[in-house]
Structures are given as structure tokens and as C-alpha cells.
Design an enzyme around this catalytic site. Structure first.
Site, PDB file in Angstrom:
ATOM      1  N   LEU A 244      40.473  26.763  37.700  1.00 47.30           N
ATOM      2  CA  LEU A 244      39.446  27.748  38.051  1.00 47.30           C
ATOM      3  C   LEU A 244      39.988  29.163  38.043  1.00 47.30           C
ATOM      4  CD1 LEU A 244      37.508  25.995  40.953  1.00 47.30           C
ATOM      5  CD2 LEU A 244      36.947  26.083  38.537  1.00 47.30           C
ATOM      6  N   GLY A 245      41.260  29.288  38.309  1.00 45.75           N
ATOM      7  CA  GLY A 245      41.808  30.639  38.309  1.00 45.75           C
ATOM      8  C   GLY A 245      43.212  30.663  38.864  1.00 45.75           C
TER       9      GLY A 245
ATOM     10  N   GLY B 294      47.203  35.636  43.098  1.00 44.27           N
ATOM     11  CA  GLY B 294      48.541  36.144  43.315  1.00 44.27           C
ATOM     12  C   GLY B 294      49.481  35.078  43.869  1.00 44.27           C
TER      13      GLY B 294
ATOM     14  N   VAL C 172      44.308  27.545  41.187  1.00 49.61           N
ATOM     15  CA  VAL C 172      43.270  26.686  41.755  1.00 49.61           C
ATOM     16  C   VAL C 172      42.655  25.830  40.647  1.00 49.61           C
ATOM     17  CG1 VAL C 172      41.093  26.641  43.035  1.00 49.61           C
ATOM     18  CG2 VAL C 172      42.792  28.384  43.556  1.00 49.61           C
TER      19      VAL C 172
ATOM     20  N   LYS D  96      47.380  24.982  44.144  1.00 46.64           N
ATOM     21  CA  LYS D  96      48.831  24.833  44.153  1.00 46.64           C
ATOM     22  C   LYS D  96      49.385  26.175  44.574  1.00 46.64           C
ATOM     23  CE  LYS D  96      48.964  22.115  40.098  1.00 46.64           C
ATOM     24  NZ  LYS D  96      49.805  21.971  38.936  1.00 46.64           N
TER      25      LYS D  96
ATOM     26  N   ASP E 145      41.074  38.574  54.876  1.00 49.77           N
ATOM     27  CA  ASP E 145      40.702  38.689  53.470  1.00 49.77           C
ATOM     28  C   ASP E 145      39.221  38.364  53.290  1.00 49.77           C
ATOM     29  OD1 ASP E 145      41.185  39.293  50.853  1.00 49.77           O
ATOM     30  OD2 ASP E 145      42.158  37.397  50.332  1.00 49.77           O
TER      31      ASP E 145
END
Ligand code: ATP
Length: 767
Positions: free
Chosen positions: A143-144, A147, A151, A170, A305
Site C-alpha cells: 500500500l505504501g 518513513g 505497509v 513492516k 500525528d
């Protein structure tokens, strides 16, 4: 001491060594990486402190003296003043004292609930949680990459054959802290964060038993699984899949806020489209966001966040939930409070950029510090950090042009120049509107926003200015914000509004272009005109697609260097994480052993009453295992013809459903050779779920058979599904993949459920 270094980056100053071992607790700065033994030592230290304090407590108020000291026998006692030995119950002073102490202990961040949670709830909950490792997971689409980790979407293999959609992160950095926060929030009722399944270290590997997707004894070990830099030493965090939509992805669409209605209310609202209906949804979203934030704060957690991209709109629960707790700080015991180095999202962070004063004194010993933490919470109000971010989120929901990253950056920059005086910003914008200096599309959005905020006697504007106050103490807490008239007033009061809050693409693109070029200039980049333009176009394009991650954005705009990679060694030694890992491993081994037993029993029953070894020792890789699967299948067919005429299918094969199928068809004309051929094809154990041609000849492995777990029967039982390596035709070895390769390959995956696999085999017998 903390120092800011560049935009949003915080560092510990040289004077504060990262190797300090006396990691403080409570609200004081703590070396997050030096929390060794913090929990193990917490209980004895707390008991020590309590034993020191206990003699000074006015216990005589609680019990009559003769109940806490020896007053002689009953005859002697009768000569004493009755008030000394008679149980007179609590007097008002005692009750007041106890109530005060109790009240104090439940004040945020909640010392008493924290202790109950840590010592009672956490161990109980952990026993209930799933003991899994990567062998239980099938990785899907990426998914992306943020930083601090990557995912993936994926599936969790259930013991009964089903598969549950999950999200896997991860985490390269701050993984332990994120696990801690997620576990903490999973023990809070109300489901305010995405539902957490579990977490484990990349290194944890307790293979599935042979016959349940595991490697046969003696079979060659599969090549070490490696996704290269993507996952080295990563912690895998697993959540249930909550749906495709974040608040940000929905906000980026033209239909916002109408596209939220079915997700939050289960259907589209019936009121006519227009500002009143839009405001109903926006207020509900804000209410749900604040409720989730309030739940975090009530448990001593500051998220740090909060932003629309970290609000998932759950299709499971039809509500907004928080995700990405990697930056959160648990202020009850100081976890993740002051990382050595951290990246905040400057688009949503308050002007101070830290949750408490850097002047906060060095703490006393942990138990005393924990005891005093409510005082410091009251003085420093760390929760107000999140409230500013909620304010920026509200701005984006109200002003459509701010849903674009570049416009948001430009707005933040202007607000900073105006010393965070939102009223001055408004005056400026209104003056531009009046003079016609604002572009038509942008003017519409601004005017609609101001109108919406002015409805309800300006309640919206009042809440927004409070949330975006410069001083943390001027911002309301989450529970105060929830009680604000803007969120409690009936929608009818805003009925006079005329303008829609939905966005127009023109407004977004034109203002994005202006804002991007402004940001590029102000960042002092010396790109050529063409390059700058290309950058800008790409930024806008990505923003429109919702694909711009914050790390990319920062790099794109030259606002900071790529995310720093902090050393992991310190964090890996966190005693809590190590204890957790040890416990997880033993539970996992236990679970696998149970599964092995189940498989063994199932196989003996399939083989017709336990002839010989229930699980055939394969040892020759995929082909042998395929043979074994074929033999088992053939035995199943034979078995199907006897007795009650029903096929006995082990539970792990999805037996519940499969067993309902009449077995007559399966029983006719089963040819072991055919079955073996088909099974060999089915058993093409490439492990990653890729469709590859397999040799139809039983016993002859095809090119890809060594891949994955090398288990020929993995297809039959679901396989490990964990291989992300690239198969090199001919030699069966994998070469490391680039992240893009990973994505491309995993996207091809077409998982086949265990049930389908069983039916596949039955199909062979039908022929
Ligand atoms: N439980 C979940 N259900 C569905 N999708 C999820 C879930 N958790 C995360 N996601 C998706 O994964 C994306 C990344 O998750 P998350 O923000 O936790 O990772 P990240 O590495 O911190 O990313 P970033 O750095 O971009 O914030 C989210 O934007 C969301 O789309």
C-alpha cells in the site's frame, strides 16, 4: 534536552547522552531507547515507595487504633475508651481524604487506571491474542512506504481454512512503540483505533507443521526470505483490514463530504444536497475524531500525528478510527516520549512542535514521577498538541482548497508569518475576496468556509480559533471540544447557509500550482524553471491521486532531507519487547504443536484408519510432497466410498464446508495417477501464490517448485504464501527484488482458499 533541527525534526542535544540508563518515567523526558528493565523494576520500586509513604498516612482515620495495634484481650479492652476499639466506620475526613487521593490517581494521564491496565488487563489480553508469525500470513499488495516502514495488504490464514483480510506494517523504526500503543488502545473499550491483531519480530519463524503448509522434514531449506532493504530486522505489525478509505482519500474526492455519508451513517442522507447537509457530516466526522482523540488522552496517550491520512473510515464498524500510532507517546510511563530523533508532520504540528516544555526538570525516581505525572499533565497539557492537529483537520474539511497539500503548506507559512493569529488570516483573505484579488474558484471555497463557520452564531469559527490557538493552554481538551456548541447544536440552526463546501478541481489545481511554486521558492531551491515546473506538476498529480506520502512531499518541496534512520539496536533491547517475544514464541510453538497433532490425526483418518505413519515423510521436496498429497487425496477418495458416503475432510482443509458436499461424485473413477498429476500441479509450491506452469507429471518438479517453502503440499493446505523473492527459471533460486518488483509480483497473487483446493482435488476424481 530537545532541540529542533530543521523542519519538524527533533534531536536530543549533545549534553543529553543517549546512553543514560536511568530512564525516567511519568511525564519527564525519557530516553526511549534506554527503557531496559523499566517494567521489570517498576513493581518493586513502586512497592518500596509505597512502604515508605505508608507509615505517614493517617491510617487511624480509617480504622480504630485497636484494629491496627494490640490493645490486649477483650477484658482489658473493655476498660478502654470505646472510641479506641469500636469500629465507628469512615468519618467525613477519611472519606474526603480517600476521595481526594482516588480522584488524583484517576486524573490524566491516569496513574491508577494505568497500573490496573499494566498489571492486570495487559497480561490477560495478551493471553487471548493470536500467536502468529509470518508463516501465517500471505502478503498482498503493497500500500505504501512511509518513513518508518512498508505497509501491505494481506491475508491471515485461519486454522479452519478461512482467510481474514489484514494490514501488515513492516516497521523499520519505532515499531516497538507502535506495538505498545496499539496494544494499549486495544484494551480501551469503544474501538477508537484500527483493530490490532498482534506483532512479531521478522526473525520469529516457527514453521507450520508438515502437511499444513510447512516444509517436509529433510526437505531442502527454502532460501532465506528477503525483501532487501524493505524488511531487514523489521517488526511486523498486524491489524484487521478496516477498509479502503482514509479521511484524506475521501477529502481528495470531489464528492466530499457526501462520500462519507454511507460510510458513517450506513446510507446517504435524505436531506437535499447543500451546505446544511454537508455540515452535518463534517460535524459528525469531527465528533468521531475528537472522541477517538479523547479516548487516547484519557489513557495517557498523545497521538502526535493526527491528520486526515491517519483517520481510517472503518467499513467494519462504520466509524472513524485512528491509525499510525508510531509517533504516539504514552505519558503514563513515558514510552516514546522523547525519541532521540523524530519526524513530525509539519503540516499538522502545532507551532511548538513538542508536547511539553523542554525545560521540564529531571525527574525523581520512577514511582514518585509516575505519582506526580497528573501534576505535570495539568501544567504542561501535552494533549493540546493533538488538538492543534484536530484544528488543522477541521480547516481542511471546511475550506476545500486546503485539502491540497501545497495549499496547506502555504497556509501554514502565512499563519506563521501572522504569528498564528487566525483572525488576521481571515481579515486578509476577506479583504482579498472583497477586492476581487482571489481567483473565482478559490473565492467560492473561502466564502463557503467562512459562511459555514459563521453559522450557529459563529460557533464553528470559535471552535476553530480555539483549536488553532498559539498557546497550548488556550486550546480546549478533546472532551471540552466535544462539548462545544458547534458540535452539540442542532443542524437546523445553520439553515441560512447558501454555499457548498464541496471542492472544485479547478480551485485545487490552480491554487496548488501557485502554492507549490511559492513553496519551492521559499525553500530556496535552485532548480531550473523547467525542472521546477515538472516537479510541481508531479506534486499536483500525486496529490490528485492521493499518492503523495509525507516523506515524498517533504523531499519534493526541499523542506528537509530524507527521513533519518535511527539505530535500532537500542530499541531491540527493550525488555518489554523481548519478554513479549519470548512469550509469543512459546505460545506459537504450542499452537503449531496442536496443529501438527490435528494434521496428523486428520491424515490418519484420511488414510483410512492410520495405516503406517500418518504424515508421509516427504524429504524430496515438492515432488515427493505432491506425491504425498496425491496419495492422501486418493485415499480420501477411497474412504469416501465407504460407510456413510461422506468425505471426511480435515478441519484445516475447510472440512466443515467440504464435508457437506456429497462424496459420491468424488468417489467414482478416481485414478491415482491422474490424481497425482493434478496434485503435482496443485502442489507447485511456489509459495508466493504466483501462477506458474507446473509439470503435470507426478514426481517431477517444475521450474518453480523449490520456491517458497519448497513444500509440494503447500498448495493443498494453503502454502506459506510468504515468498516475495523472484524465481529464476531453471535453478529455482530467488534473486533479491526491488520494491517495485515486489509490488508487481504480489499484485499478481490470486489466493485460492483451502476449500477451493479441496474441491479442485474432488474435481479430479469426478473425471
Ligand atoms: N487497519 C487498516 N485497515 C485498512 N487500511 C489500513 C489500515 N492501517 C493502515 N492502512 C492503510 O495503510 C496506509 C499506511 O498506514 P500507516 O499510516 O499506518 O503507515 P505509515 O508507514 O506510517 O505511512 P505514512 O508514513 O504515509 O503515514 C494508510 O494510509 C491506510 O491506507
Amino acid at each position: 534536552m530537545l532541540q529542533r533541527n530543521g523542519v519538524g525534526r527533533i534531536e536530543r542535544s549533545a549534553g543529553a547522552s543517549t546512553s543514560q540508563t536511568s530512564s525516567p518515567a511519568g511525564l519527564w523526558p525519557s530516553g526511549q531507547r534506554q527503557r531496559r528493565h523499566v517494567h521489570r523494576r517498576a513493581l518493586p520500586e513502586m512497592l518500596d515507595a509505597l512502604s515508605q509513604v505508608a507509615p505517614h498516612l493517617p491510617l487511624e482515620q480509617i480504622a480504630p487504633p485497636c484494629q491496627v495495634m494490640k490493645c490486649g484481650d477483650i477484658v482489658y479492652r473493655s476498660t478502654l475508651d470505646p472510641s479506641l476499639y469500636k469500629n465507628g466506620g469512615f468519618d467525613w475526613r477519611t472519606a474526603t481524604l480517600l476521595a481526594t487521593v482516588l480522584g488524583y490517581l484517576v486524573l490524566p494521564p491516569g496513574v491508577l487506571p494505568g497500573a490496573i491496565d499494566y498489571y492486570i488487563k495487559a497480561p490477560l489480553k495478551r493471553k487471548e491474542s493470536k500467536a502468529i508469525d509470518k508463516n501465517d500470513i500471505i502478503l498482498g499488495k503493497r500500500l505504501g512506504t512511509g518513513g518508518f516502514g512498508t505497509v501491505f495488504k494481506g491475508e491471515l490464514k485461519e486454522e479452519r481454512g478461512g482467510r481474514t483480510p489484514i494490514i501488515i506494517k513492516k516497521a523499520k523504526e519505532f515499531g516497538e512503540a507502535e506495538v505498545w500503543m496499539n496494544e494499549r488502545m486495544s484494551r480501551v473499550s469503544g474501538s477508537h483505533c484500527a483493530e490490532f491483531v498482534t506483532a512479531f519480530d521478522e526473525a520469529l519463524n516457527v514453521p507450520l507443521p508438515e502437511g499444513a503448509g510447512g516444509r517436509a522434514a529433510g526437505a531442502p531449506a527454502p532460501p532465506t526470505w528477503s525483501g532487501g532493504v524493505l524488511d531487514s530486522g523489521a517488526i511486523w505489525l498486524v491489524w484487521y483490514y478496516e477498509g479502503d478509505n482514509t479521511l484524506m482519500s475521501l477529502m481528495e474526492k470531489r464528492e466530499f463530504p457526501y462520500n462519507l455519508e454511507p460510510l458513517l451513517f450506513g446510507r446517504e442522507l435524505r436531506a437535499p444536497r447543500g451546505p446544511v447537509r454537508e455540515l452535518v457530516t463534517i460535524k459528525e466526522t469531527m465528533r468521531q475524531l475528537l472522541t477517538a482523540v479523547a479516548a487516547c488522552h484519557a489513557n495517557g496517550i498523545v497521538h502526535r500525528d493526527i491528520k486526515p491520512a491517519n483517520c481510517i473510515v472503518s467499513t467494519r464498524d462504520k466509524k472513524l478510527k485512528l491509525i499510525d500510532l508510531g509517533a504516539a507517546a504514552d505519558l503514563r510511563i513515558g514510552i516514546n516520549y522523547v525519541p532521540n530523533e523524530y519526524l513530525l508532520d509539519p503540516r499538522y504540528a502545532p507551532p511548538q512542535q513538542y508536547i511539553m516544555s523542554t525545560q521540564t526538570p529531571k525527574p525523581p525516581p520512577k514511582p514518585v514521577a509516575a505519582f506526580l505525572s497528573p501534576v505535570l499533565w495539568g501544567m504542561e497539557r501535552p494533549d493540546r498538541f493533538d488538538m492543534y492537529s484536530c484544528g488543522v483537520t477541521m480547516m481542511q474539511m471546511i475550506f476545500s482548497h486546503l485539502r491540497n497539500d501545497n495549499n496547506l503548506i502555504a497556509f501554514n507559512k502565512r499563519l506563521q508569518e501572522l504569528r498564528w493569529d487566525l483572525s488576521s488570516w481571515r481579515k486578509e483573505e476577506e479583504a482579498k475576496l472583497a477586492s476581487g484579488a482571489t481567483k473565482a474558484a478559490l473565492a467560492d471555497g473561502l466564502a463557503a468556509g467562512f459562511e459555514a463557520l459563521d453559522a450557529d452564531d459563529g460557533a464553528g469559527w470559535d471552535l476553530l480559533t480555539r483549536l488553532l490557538s498559539y498557546k497550548p493552554s488556550d486550546r480546549p481538551s478533546a472532551s471540552e471540544a466535544l462539548a462545544h456548541p458547534w458540535l452539540t447544536s442542532a443542524p437546523g440552526r445553520a439553515a441560512s447557509m447558501q454555499r457548498s463546501l464541496t471542492s472544485t478541481v479547478e480551485a485545487t489545481v490552480s491554487t496548488a500550482a501557485a502554492a507549490t511554486s511559492a513553496a519551492l521558492t521559499s525553500a530556496g531551491r535552485t532548480l531550473g524553471k523547467a525542472a521546477a515546473l515538472a516537479d510541481m506538476e508531479e506534486a499536483i498529480l500525486k496529490t490528485q491521486q492521493g499518492a503523495l506520502t509525507e516523506a515524498q512531499l517533504m523531499e519534493e518541496l526541499g523542506l528537509q532531507e530524507p527521513a533519518p534512520v535511527a539505530p535500532r539496536e537500542g530499541s531491540q533491547t527493550i525488555a518489554w519487547w523481548q519478554d513479549r517475544q519470548t512469550e509469543l514464541r512459546s505460545r506459537l510453538v504450542e499452537r503449531r504443536e496442536k496443529l501438527r497433532q490435528q494434521v496428523s490425526n486428520a491424515m490418519s483418518s484420511v488414510r483410512g484408519g492410520g495405516r503406517g505413519s500418518p504424515v508421509r515423510p516427504a524429504g524430496k521436496g515438492a515432488a515427493a510432497a505432491a506425491d504425498s498429497a496425491a496419495a492422501a487425496a486418493a485415499a480420501a477418495a477411497n474412504k469416501a466410498t465407504d460407510g456413510n458416503g461422506r468425505l471426511k475432510v480435515p478441519l484445516i482443509l475447510g472440512g466443515g464446508a467440504a464435508a457437506k458436499k456429497p462424496a459420491g461424485a468424488a468417489a467414482n473413477g478416481a485414478k491415482p495417477g491422474q490424481a497425482a498429476g493434478k496434485a503435482a500441479a496443485a502442489a507447485n509450491g511456489n509459495g508466493n501464490g504466483l501462477k506458474r506452469a507446473a509439470s503435470p507429471v507426478a514426481g517431477k518438479p517444475s521450474n518453480g517448485n523449490e520456491n517458497g517453502n519448497g513444500d509440494g503440499n503447500s498448495k493443498l493446505f494453503g502454502g506459506s504464501g510468504l515468498s516475495l523473492g523472484r524465481l529464476t527459471p531453471g535453478n529455482g533460486k530467488r534473486s533479491p527484488l526491488s520494491s517495485r518488483d515486489v509490488e508487481e509480483e504480489v499484485e499478481e497473487e490470486a489466493p485460492v482458499s483451502a476449500k477451493e483446493k479441496v474441491f479442485d482435488l474432488l474435481g479430479v476424481f469426478r473425471k
